[in-house]
Design a protein around this motif. Structure first.
Motif, PDB file in Angstrom:
ATOM      1  N   LEU A 127      38.531  55.264  24.374  1.00  0.00           N
ATOM      2  CA  LEU A 127      37.021  55.034  23.019  1.00  0.00           C
ATOM      3  C   LEU A 127      38.059  55.739  22.251  1.00  0.00           C
ATOM      4  O   LEU A 127      37.345  55.490  21.027  1.00  0.00           O
ATOM      5  CB  LEU A 127      36.071  55.635  24.387  1.00  0.00           C
ATOM      6  N   ARG A 163      39.817  47.936  32.147  1.00  0.00           N
ATOM      7  CA  ARG A 163      38.762  48.421  32.027  1.00  0.00           C
ATOM      8  C   ARG A 163      37.445  48.377  32.889  1.00  0.00           C
ATOM      9  O   ARG A 163      36.410  48.788  33.391  1.00  0.00           O
ATOM     10  CB  ARG A 163      37.904  48.310  30.391  1.00  0.00           C
ATOM     11  N   ASP A 210      29.200  55.243  23.216  1.00  0.00           N
ATOM     12  CA  ASP A 210      31.149  54.721  24.270  1.00  0.00           C
ATOM     13  C   ASP A 210      30.488  54.008  25.664  1.00  0.00           C
ATOM     14  O   ASP A 210      30.969  53.299  25.985  1.00  0.00           O
ATOM     15  CB  ASP A 210      30.728  56.497  24.772  1.00  0.00           C
ATOM     16  N   LEU A 257      28.548  50.888  26.390  1.00  0.00           N
ATOM     17  CA  LEU A 257      29.499  49.663  25.434  1.00  0.00           C
ATOM     18  C   LEU A 257      31.129  49.686  25.696  1.00  0.00           C
ATOM     19  O   LEU A 257      31.257  48.971  26.203  1.00  0.00           O
ATOM     20  CB  LEU A 257      28.055  49.607  24.179  1.00  0.00           C
ATOM     21  N   LEU A 258      31.323  50.867  24.829  1.00  0.00           N
ATOM     22  CA  LEU A 258      32.901  50.022  24.829  1.00  0.00           C
ATOM     23  C   LEU A 258      33.575  51.086  25.804  1.00  0.00           C
ATOM     24  O   LEU A 258      34.729  50.496  25.787  1.00  0.00           O
ATOM     25  CB  LEU A 258      33.672  51.323  23.562  1.00  0.00           C
ATOM     26  N   SER A 259      32.708  51.693  26.250  1.00  0.00           N
ATOM     27  CA  SER A 259      33.907  51.166  28.242  1.00  0.00           C
ATOM     28  C   SER A 259      34.037  50.340  28.649  1.00  0.00           C
ATOM     29  O   SER A 259      34.561  50.081  29.559  1.00  0.00           O
ATOM     30  CB  SER A 259      33.377  52.540  28.999  1.00  0.00           C
ATOM     31  N   MET A 260      32.347  49.329  28.030  1.00  0.00           N
ATOM     32  CA  MET A 260      33.005  48.261  29.134  1.00  0.00           C
ATOM     33  C   MET A 260      34.240  47.294  28.504  1.00  0.00           C
ATOM     34  O   MET A 260      34.458  47.278  27.417  1.00  0.00           O
ATOM     35  CB  MET A 260      31.722  47.412  28.441  1.00  0.00           C
ATOM     36  N   PRO A 261      34.635  46.335  29.311  1.00  0.00           N
ATOM     37  CA  PRO A 261      35.891  45.562  28.865  1.00  0.00           C
ATOM     38  C   PRO A 261      35.409  44.607  27.896  1.00  0.00           C
ATOM     39  O   PRO A 261      34.884  43.637  27.483  1.00  0.00           O
ATOM     40  CB  PRO A 261      36.119  44.463  29.792  1.00  0.00           C
ATOM     41  N   ILE A 262      35.060  44.910  25.967  1.00  0.00           N
ATOM     42  CA  ILE A 262      34.473  44.509  25.452  1.00  0.00           C
ATOM     43  C   ILE A 262      35.336  45.042  23.967  1.00  0.00           C
ATOM     44  O   ILE A 262      35.269  45.844  24.493  1.00  0.00           O
ATOM     45  CB  ILE A 262      33.252  44.042  25.725  1.00  0.00           C
ATOM     46  N   THR A 263      35.638  44.152  23.590  1.00  0.00           N
ATOM     47  CA  THR A 263      36.240  44.608  22.268  1.00  0.00           C
ATOM     48  C   THR A 263      35.233  45.000  21.173  1.00  0.00           C
ATOM     49  O   THR A 263      34.394  44.875  21.406  1.00  0.00           O
ATOM     50  CB  THR A 263      37.121  43.653  21.571  1.00  0.00           C
ATOM     51  N   ARG A 264      35.460  45.520  20.184  1.00  0.00           N
ATOM     52  CA  ARG A 264      34.668  46.095  19.270  1.00  0.00           C
ATOM     53  C   ARG A 264      34.449  45.217  18.247  1.00  0.00           C
ATOM     54  O   ARG A 264      32.913  45.370  18.458  1.00  0.00           O
ATOM     55  CB  ARG A 264      35.465  47.164  18.481  1.00  0.00           C
ATOM     56  N   GLU A 276      33.628  42.052  19.410  1.00  0.00           N
ATOM     57  CA  GLU A 276      32.953  41.528  20.663  1.00  0.00           C
ATOM     58  C   GLU A 276      31.500  41.664  19.955  1.00  0.00           C
ATOM     59  O   GLU A 276      29.868  41.447  20.525  1.00  0.00           O
ATOM     60  CB  GLU A 276      33.172  41.127  21.609  1.00  0.00           C
TER      61      GLU A 276
END
Lengths: 332, 273
Positions: free
Chosen positions: A83, A107, B92, B94-101, B103
């Motif tokens: 992050l 992830r 945090d 949400l962004l810890s998921m396999p997803i880009t910013r 997306e």
């Protein structure tokens, strides 16, 4: 798990405050560490939150990260999750750099429970899990079973806004378990849980560990984790001050073992005198108590001496240095 | 760079469902319906008549309503899209998921845009049915254009709001910025243009005046609707200052689309940093 040291650059002596050297104490061999942190620094403007951290965590390990508020734990957590990018140094999770594009695939194998788990009040428990399952690319059909696993069976249709803090924490834990992760990051995971739930939580962690899941958890409740983690790292002022098993850290810090001996008032003086010849660091009397502090290696000699006192001893308690003692011994 | 539609749809679906569940869509649709009905009925009162007079007068009246209302609602809807998640502490996770910013940002925007579009179409759609009954099918064609451009206007201000939510460090600052944007584009911008034109006695800026109007999506919306109907064009008097070549609907729609893409692009760039 405690017999072989890591490579030499990690096995140096404890030097509290040295950014370059981690105090690695009797650490297991890291054949293929799932987490590899090398020389990681993170600055926020003029403030250095993490200052030269080196760390390896092996697959299947239950690893604790402890430290004061502001010690750098959360920043290190955020960097390990990709992050936050390190200002210097590198973090590899499952051999993949945390700042690379390929980290997205990693992830999928990571579960994360943040310190203050914030979920969406408008969603039901089941919808919450289904939402995160879709984000993670996991089949949402297993969400109901996951709720049952964390002790929330039968609450799937209830809105999160109706949940207590403990229930939210459990739901957050269920979210972290989505997709059978190989690596779990749990930040203060038992916050808000009652004793029974805490026991259930650690039982689940043990089961996951037996399946080969690596767990990194941080906690302020040191008594809670001291018998539950394989190893831990103590952080202070952005640096890892020491790493090792609790037992190894105790030995390294060399804090005294304390005996509390209760005797009758009539025997106090004679007992005091009998214990005066012991290889103890201190012997003190107080009303009907004799307090003996000795080095850990003198523990057996003290016990033998106490045994010779026979029925003059009414009661006895032995207090080994707790993780809290070790923590303060190292971090201060 | 490949985008993951499933993840974007998951975020968008959650945002949209949130707005449906907390009755935001219903409330905004009702506001649009009520205002639009009143304005459409009493729009010609200045000319001494009430009732559903003509589609030109109705649209001319509704344009003013939309220019005030939709930007405000869009800015309120989107100003905390990202900064709100950050402040609550859920970003945090949400962004810890396999997803880009990107997306995440797109999912947020699309979900909110869908909610705004539904409330706009539903709110004005009800009025459209009343107009159909009173003014006939031809009127409905012009009215559909008006609703479509209203949706575009909402999406452009929503795009600005999402950009604000990325740049702002907290919700308070984000709300302040959103209000400032509304004041600037809805109240101040035209005043400045007009003031500059009057102050210079029309000697300077006459040529660039229409181009400057393109720098405000509210003005683009106004021109789009004004130039589509002769009666409205003369009512506004804008045809004297806005060249007809520049007022081609496809050109203005392109400008409006740019007003959707550009702030969102800047937001995505900033969010990745």
């Amino acid at each position: 798990m405690e017999s072989v040291l890591l490579p030499s650059h990690e096995s140096a002596d404890i030097r509290v405050g040295s950014p370059a050297v981690n105090a690695e104490v009797a650490t297991p061999v890291a054949v293929a560490p799932i987490i590899r942190v090398r020389g990681v620094v993170r600055d926020f403007g003029a403030v250095r939150a993490v200052d030269g951290v080196d760390l390896d965590v092996s697959g299947g390990e239950l690893f604790g990260l402890i430290g004061h508020n502001g010690a750098g734990k959360s920043t290190l957590f955020r960097m390990m999750l990709g992050l936050l990018a390190p200002s210097r140094g590198e973090i590899r999770i499952d051999a993949c750099p945390s700042t690379s594009r390929g980290f997205r695939a990693v992830r999928r194998r990571i579960g994360f429970l943040p310190e203050n788990v914030v979920l969406y009040d408008n969603l039901s428990a089941l919808e919450t899990l289904q939402f995160f399952a879709r984000l993670k690319g996991v089949d949402p059909s297993g969400c109901a079973a996951l709720l049952a696993r964390v002790g929330l069976a039968g609450t799937g249709r209830r809105r999160v806004r109706e949940f207590s803090k403990g229930m939210r924490q459990r739901l957050g834990f269920a979210q972290a378990l989505l997709g059978r992760p190989r690596l779990l990051f749990l930040d203060e995971p038992t916050s808000g849980l009652d004793p029974e739930a805490i026991r259930h939580f650690y039982a689940t962690l043990r089961a996951l560990r037996a399946e080969g899941v690596t767990v990194v958890l941080s906690s302020h409740i040191l008594a809670e984790i001291q018998d539950r983690v394989d190893r831990l790292a103590i952080m202070a002022r952005g640096r890892v001050q020491a790493i090792g098993s609790v037992r190894a850290l105790r030995e390294r810090v060399d804090l005294p073992v304390r005996f509390e001996v209760r005797v009758s008032a009539a025997d106090l003086a004679s007992v005091r005198e009998a214990l005066g010849h012991l290889p103890a660091l201190s012997v003190a009397t107080n009303d009907d108590h004799v307090a003996v502090e000795c080095r850990p290696d003198a523990k057996l000699a003290v016990i033998a001496a106490l045994a010779r006192l026979g029925d003059r001893i009414l009661d006895l308690s032995v207090r080994e240095p707790s993780l809290e003692d070790v923590f303060f011994g190292i971090s201060e | 760079m490949t985008l993951a539609p499933v993840q974007i749809a998951a975020i968008a679906g959650k945002e949209f469902r949130d707005r449906i569940r907390n009755r935001w869509v219903l409330a905004v649709a009702l506001v649009f319906t009520a205002f639009a009905l009143v304005i459409a009925y009493f729009g010609a009162a200045q000319q001494g008549a009430v009732g559903f007079a003509s589609i030109e007068v109705t649209i001319a009246s509704l344009v003013s309503l939309v220019i005030y209302l939709i930007p405000l609602i869009a800015l309120i809807l989107g100003f905390d899209a990202i900064v709100g998640e950050r402040e609550r502490g859920s970003l945090d996770l949400l962004l810890s998921m396999p997803i880009t910013r990107l997306e995440l940002l797109l999912g947020k925007y699309l979900g909110l845009a869908a909610a705004l579009t539904l409330s706009t179409v539903a709110g004005f759609g009800l009025v459209g049915l009343v107009l159909l009954a009173n003014l006939g099918a031809n009127a409905l064609f012009h009215y559909a254009g008006f609703v479509l451009t209203s949706v575009l206007l909402g999406m452009s201000f929503l795009s600005m709001a999402v950009a604000v939510s990325v740049f702002a460090t907290d919700r308070t600052r984000a709300s302040g910025l959103a209000i400032a944007l509304w004041f600037f584009f809805v109240l101040v911008f035209d005043l400045l243009l007009l003031g500059a034109l009057v102050a210079t006695g029309g000697r300077y800026g006459g040529e660039i005046f229409p181009w400057l109007m393109l720098a405000n999506p509210a003005d683009v919306f106004r021109v789009l609707n004004v130039f589509s109907l002769d009666e409205v064009r003369s009512l506004y008097g804008l045809s004297t200052v806005f060249p007809e070549g520049l007022a081609a609907p496809w050109k203005l729609t392109l400008v409006m689309t740019s007003w959707i893409i550009a702030p969102l692009g800047i937001a995505a760039w900033r969010f990745e940093r």
